[in-house]
Design a protein around this motif. Structure first.
Motif, PDB file in Angstrom:
ATOM      1  N   SER A   7       0.847  -1.185   0.000  1.00  0.00           N
ATOM      2  CA  SER A   7       0.000   0.000   0.000  1.00  0.00           C
ATOM      3  C   SER A   7       0.883   1.235   0.000  1.00  0.00           C
ATOM      4  O   SER A   7       2.095   1.142   0.216  1.00  0.00           O
ATOM      5  CB  SER A   7      -0.933   0.009   1.218  1.00  0.00           C
ATOM      6  N   GLY A   8       0.265   2.386  -0.252  1.00  0.00           N
ATOM      7  CA  GLY A   8       0.996   3.632  -0.197  1.00  0.00           C
ATOM      8  C   GLY A   8       1.351   4.223  -1.549  1.00  0.00           C
ATOM      9  O   GLY A   8       1.894   5.327  -1.628  1.00  0.00           O
ATOM     10  N   GLY A   9       1.053   3.491  -2.615  1.00  0.00           N
ATOM     11  CA  GLY A   9       1.328   4.025  -3.930  1.00  0.00           C
ATOM     12  C   GLY A   9       0.340   5.126  -4.294  1.00  0.00           C
ATOM     13  O   GLY A   9      -0.614   5.387  -3.573  1.00  0.00           O
ATOM     14  N   GLY A  10       0.595   5.759  -5.430  1.00  0.00           N
ATOM     15  CA  GLY A  10      -0.298   6.803  -5.880  1.00  0.00           C
ATOM     16  C   GLY A  10       0.374   7.704  -6.887  1.00  0.00           C
ATOM     17  O   GLY A  10       1.447   7.393  -7.412  1.00  0.00           O
ATOM     18  N   SER A  17       7.528  12.921  -2.167  1.00  0.00           N
ATOM     19  CA  SER A  17       7.919  11.726  -1.415  1.00  0.00           C
ATOM     20  C   SER A  17       6.738  10.773  -1.279  1.00  0.00           C
ATOM     21  O   SER A  17       5.579  11.193  -1.359  1.00  0.00           O
ATOM     22  CB  SER A  17       8.408  12.107  -0.007  1.00  0.00           C
ATOM     23  N   LEU A  18       7.071   9.507  -1.080  1.00  0.00           N
ATOM     24  CA  LEU A  18       6.068   8.485  -0.823  1.00  0.00           C
ATOM     25  C   LEU A  18       6.593   7.532   0.225  1.00  0.00           C
ATOM     26  O   LEU A  18       7.819   7.329   0.334  1.00  0.00           O
ATOM     27  CB  LEU A  18       5.755   7.687  -2.087  1.00  0.00           C
ATOM     28  N   THR A  91       8.419   5.853 -11.829  1.00  0.00           N
ATOM     29  CA  THR A  91       7.086   5.349 -12.131  1.00  0.00           C
ATOM     30  C   THR A  91       7.137   3.861 -12.457  1.00  0.00           C
ATOM     31  O   THR A  91       7.875   3.428 -13.335  1.00  0.00           O
ATOM     32  CB  THR A  91       6.485   6.115 -13.319  1.00  0.00           C
ATOM     33  N   ALA A  92       6.362   3.080 -11.709  1.00  0.00           N
ATOM     34  CA  ALA A  92       6.367   1.626 -11.864  1.00  0.00           C
ATOM     35  C   ALA A  92       5.384   1.034 -10.868  1.00  0.00           C
ATOM     36  O   ALA A  92       4.882   1.737  -9.980  1.00  0.00           O
ATOM     37  CB  ALA A  92       7.773   1.058 -11.613  1.00  0.00           C
ATOM     38  N   VAL A  93       5.145  -0.246 -11.023  1.00  0.00           N
ATOM     39  CA  VAL A  93       4.453  -1.004  -9.981  1.00  0.00           C
ATOM     40  C   VAL A  93       5.518  -1.497  -9.004  1.00  0.00           C
ATOM     41  O   VAL A  93       6.522  -2.071  -9.418  1.00  0.00           O
ATOM     42  CB  VAL A  93       3.673  -2.190 -10.566  1.00  0.00           C
ATOM     43  N   TYR A  94       5.289  -1.246  -7.736  1.00  0.00           N
ATOM     44  CA  TYR A  94       6.231  -1.636  -6.697  1.00  0.00           C
ATOM     45  C   TYR A  94       5.719  -2.876  -5.981  1.00  0.00           C
ATOM     46  O   TYR A  94       4.571  -2.907  -5.514  1.00  0.00           O
ATOM     47  CB  TYR A  94       6.443  -0.484  -5.716  1.00  0.00           C
ATOM     48  N   TYR A  95       6.596  -3.871  -5.890  1.00  0.00           N
ATOM     49  CA  TYR A  95       6.252  -5.145  -5.276  1.00  0.00           C
ATOM     50  C   TYR A  95       7.116  -5.393  -4.047  1.00  0.00           C
ATOM     51  O   TYR A  95       8.309  -5.074  -4.052  1.00  0.00           O
ATOM     52  CB  TYR A  95       6.500  -6.297  -6.241  1.00  0.00           C
ATOM     53  N   CYS A  96       6.522  -5.980  -3.027  1.00  0.00           N
ATOM     54  CA  CYS A  96       7.344  -6.466  -1.934  1.00  0.00           C
ATOM     55  C   CYS A  96       7.466  -7.988  -2.056  1.00  0.00           C
ATOM     56  O   CYS A  96       6.604  -8.648  -2.648  1.00  0.00           O
ATOM     57  CB  CYS A  96       6.795  -6.066  -0.575  1.00  0.00           C
ATOM     58  N   ALA A  97       8.539  -8.501  -1.514  1.00  0.00           N
ATOM     59  CA  ALA A  97       8.837  -9.917  -1.642  1.00  0.00           C
ATOM     60  C   ALA A  97       9.517 -10.423  -0.375  1.00  0.00           C
ATOM     61  O   ALA A  97      10.159  -9.665   0.345  1.00  0.00           O
ATOM     62  CB  ALA A  97       9.742 -10.145  -2.848  1.00  0.00           C
ATOM     63  N   VAL A  98       9.360 -11.710  -0.147  1.00  0.00           N
ATOM     64  CA  VAL A  98       9.921 -12.361   1.031  1.00  0.00           C
ATOM     65  C   VAL A  98      10.844 -13.494   0.636  1.00  0.00           C
ATOM     66  O   VAL A  98      10.521 -14.301  -0.249  1.00  0.00           O
ATOM     67  CB  VAL A  98       8.799 -12.898   1.944  1.00  0.00           C
ATOM     68  N   GLY A 121       1.443  -5.856  -5.699  1.00  0.00           N
ATOM     69  CA  GLY A 121       2.014  -4.615  -6.192  1.00  0.00           C
ATOM     70  C   GLY A 121       1.155  -3.396  -5.935  1.00  0.00           C
ATOM     71  O   GLY A 121      -0.066  -3.498  -5.770  1.00  0.00           O
ATOM     72  N   THR A 122       1.801  -2.244  -5.917  1.00  0.00           N
ATOM     73  CA  THR A 122       1.115  -0.967  -5.787  1.00  0.00           C
ATOM     74  C   THR A 122       1.713   0.004  -6.800  1.00  0.00           C
ATOM     75  O   THR A 122       2.933   0.072  -6.953  1.00  0.00           O
ATOM     76  CB  THR A 122       1.215  -0.411  -4.349  1.00  0.00           C
ATOM     77  N   GLN A 123       0.847   0.706  -7.514  1.00  0.00           N
ATOM     78  CA  GLN A 123       1.299   1.589  -8.588  1.00  0.00           C
ATOM     79  C   GLN A 123       1.821   2.897  -8.020  1.00  0.00           C
ATOM     80  O   GLN A 123       1.160   3.547  -7.191  1.00  0.00           O
ATOM     81  CB  GLN A 123       0.156   1.877  -9.561  1.00  0.00           C
ATOM     82  N   VAL A 124       2.976   3.290  -8.498  1.00  0.00           N
ATOM     83  CA  VAL A 124       3.536   4.600  -8.196  1.00  0.00           C
ATOM     84  C   VAL A 124       3.708   5.344  -9.508  1.00  0.00           C
ATOM     85  O   VAL A 124       4.369   4.848 -10.423  1.00  0.00           O
ATOM     86  CB  VAL A 124       4.896   4.485  -7.468  1.00  0.00           C
ATOM     87  N   THR A 125       3.100   6.520  -9.600  1.00  0.00           N
ATOM     88  CA  THR A 125       3.210   7.337 -10.804  1.00  0.00           C
ATOM     89  C   THR A 125       3.743   8.707 -10.416  1.00  0.00           C
ATOM     90  O   THR A 125       3.160   9.376  -9.567  1.00  0.00           O
ATOM     91  CB  THR A 125       1.851   7.485 -11.503  1.00  0.00           C
ATOM     92  N   VAL A 126       4.840   9.077 -11.041  1.00  0.00           N
ATOM     93  CA  VAL A 126       5.470  10.361 -10.746  1.00  0.00           C
ATOM     94  C   VAL A 126       5.314  11.259 -11.968  1.00  0.00           C
ATOM     95  O   VAL A 126       5.813  10.929 -13.050  1.00  0.00           O
ATOM     96  CB  VAL A 126       6.955  10.186 -10.390  1.00  0.00           C
ATOM     97  N   SER A 127       4.624  12.351 -11.793  1.00  0.00           N
ATOM     98  CA  SER A 127       4.400  13.274 -12.905  1.00  0.00           C
ATOM     99  C   SER A 127       5.491  14.340 -12.939  1.00  0.00           C
ATOM    100  O   SER A 127       5.981  14.786 -11.909  1.00  0.00           O
ATOM    101  CB  SER A 127       3.029  13.942 -12.760  1.00  0.00           C
ATOM    102  N   SER A 128       5.840  14.736 -14.131  1.00  0.00           N
ATOM    103  CA  SER A 128       6.915  15.726 -14.294  1.00  0.00           C
ATOM    104  C   SER A 128       6.367  17.139 -14.263  1.00  0.00           C
ATOM    105  O   SER A 128       5.167  17.359 -14.302  1.00  0.00           O
ATOM    106  CB  SER A 128       7.663  15.485 -15.600  1.00  0.00           C
TER     107      SER A 128
END
Length: 128
Positions: A7-10, A17-18, A91-98, A121-128
């Motif tokens: 969680s926490g993407g956007g 910052s995120l 900008t990408a989908v962020y995944y956590c792994a164990v 995964g959670t999507q992170v999009t960074v606009s310019s």
């Protein structure tokens, strides 16, 4: 089997910052290391950061080194990734792994194949 939920993407503007979070459904393993990876459209999944069970040893990709911090709370079965000075290329989908090991020596930390368990995964999009 452990379930991981990110969680926490956007959507965030460049320079912002995120804080991403990863929650494990339950403690399946006595000890485990964790990692963050990201995957942009049309690209392979790439290592971002990793942390050992104790939290003492951390690893970062060059692309985020110096502007991100990985941490974990074993009492809560959670891991976090704070990224500052975000760039459009983040900008990408962020995944956590164990990886169910205490540490990540021998270069195990950076290869996705070394992590058997993944979140959705959670999507992170960074606009310019």
């Amino acid at each position: 089997q452990v379930q991981l939920v990110e969680s926490g993407g956007g959507l965030v503007q460049a320079g912002g910052s995120l804080r991403l979070s990863c929650a494990a459904s339950r403690r399946t393993f006595s000890v485990y290391s964790m990692g963050w990876f990201h995957q942009a459209p049309g690209k392979e999944r790439e290592f971002v950061s990793a942390i050992t069970w104790s939290g003492i040893t951390t690893y970062y990709a060059d692309s985020v080194k110096g502007r991100s911090t990985i941490s974990r709370d074993n009492a809560k079965n959670e891991m976090y990734l704070q990224i500052h000075r975000l760039k459009p290329e983040d900008t990408a989908v962020y995944y956590c792994a164990v990886r169910p090991t205490q540490d990540l020596r021998g270069g195990y930390y950076s290869a996705p194949d070394n992590y058997p368990y993944w979140g959705q995964g959670t999507q992170v999009t960074v606009s310019s």
